[in-house]
Scaffold this motif. Sequence first.
Motif, PDB file in Angstrom:
ATOM      1  N   GLU A 144       0.838  -1.194   0.000  1.00 51.49           N
ATOM      2  CA  GLU A 144       0.000   0.000   0.000  1.00 51.49           C
ATOM      3  C   GLU A 144       0.872   1.243   0.000  1.00 51.49           C
ATOM      4  O   GLU A 144       1.889   1.285   0.705  1.00 51.49           O
ATOM      5  CB  GLU A 144      -0.880   0.030   1.257  1.00 51.49           C
ATOM      6  N   SER A 146       1.699   4.425   1.507  1.00 51.33           N
ATOM      7  CA  SER A 146       1.359   4.918   2.832  1.00 51.33           C
ATOM      8  C   SER A 146       2.179   6.133   3.271  1.00 51.33           C
ATOM      9  O   SER A 146       1.777   6.828   4.183  1.00 51.33           O
ATOM     10  CB  SER A 146       1.540   3.802   3.868  1.00 51.33           C
ATOM     11  N   HIS A 147       3.322   6.359   2.672  1.00 49.66           N
ATOM     12  CA  HIS A 147       4.198   7.425   3.102  1.00 49.66           C
ATOM     13  C   HIS A 147       4.761   8.154   1.883  1.00 49.66           C
ATOM     14  O   HIS A 147       4.830   7.598   0.789  1.00 49.66           O
ATOM     15  CB  HIS A 147       5.398   6.873   3.902  1.00 49.66           C
TER      16      HIS A 147
END
Length: 155
Positions: A144, A146-147
């Motif tokens: 995923e 995510s950052h």
Amino acid sequence: MSVSGLIIRRARETDLPDIIAMFAADDKGGHGDTTDPDAFEDYLKAFYIIDASHNENLYVAELGSDVVGTFELLFTRTLTGRGSLTMILEAVQTRPDMRGRGIGKAMVDYAVEEARRRDCRLVQLTSNVTRTDAHRFYERHGFEKSHAGFKMKLK
């Protein structure tokens, strides 16, 4: 999809020319990799350091007698996550003429299983923002976004 006859193993010094050629063929990486013989010593030095490390592992995917892919695993323990171990999946490359055959999937599956074997809390990777095909590939395999990542080039 599995690739019949594909072997994933630790890289050997004799694999370096094939690994370097994959990096040099990467038109999006911008890492300055080259097959110029004058640069070989730099790669060789790095190979020995990686090979001697307990927390870094360089792998190749081999089909027949050909190196068709490579990736590196780095393990780091931090205090966040209650002192858990994280695996970083780095430098994933499939030889350009072998893409779309399941080699990348086999390498990622191998990496994730190694993370589970070592009881990692997390597998993470970064990918160049221009690699939209790679992003879709990683998302299909359970990663995923995510950052946001940041880099500061020093050389």
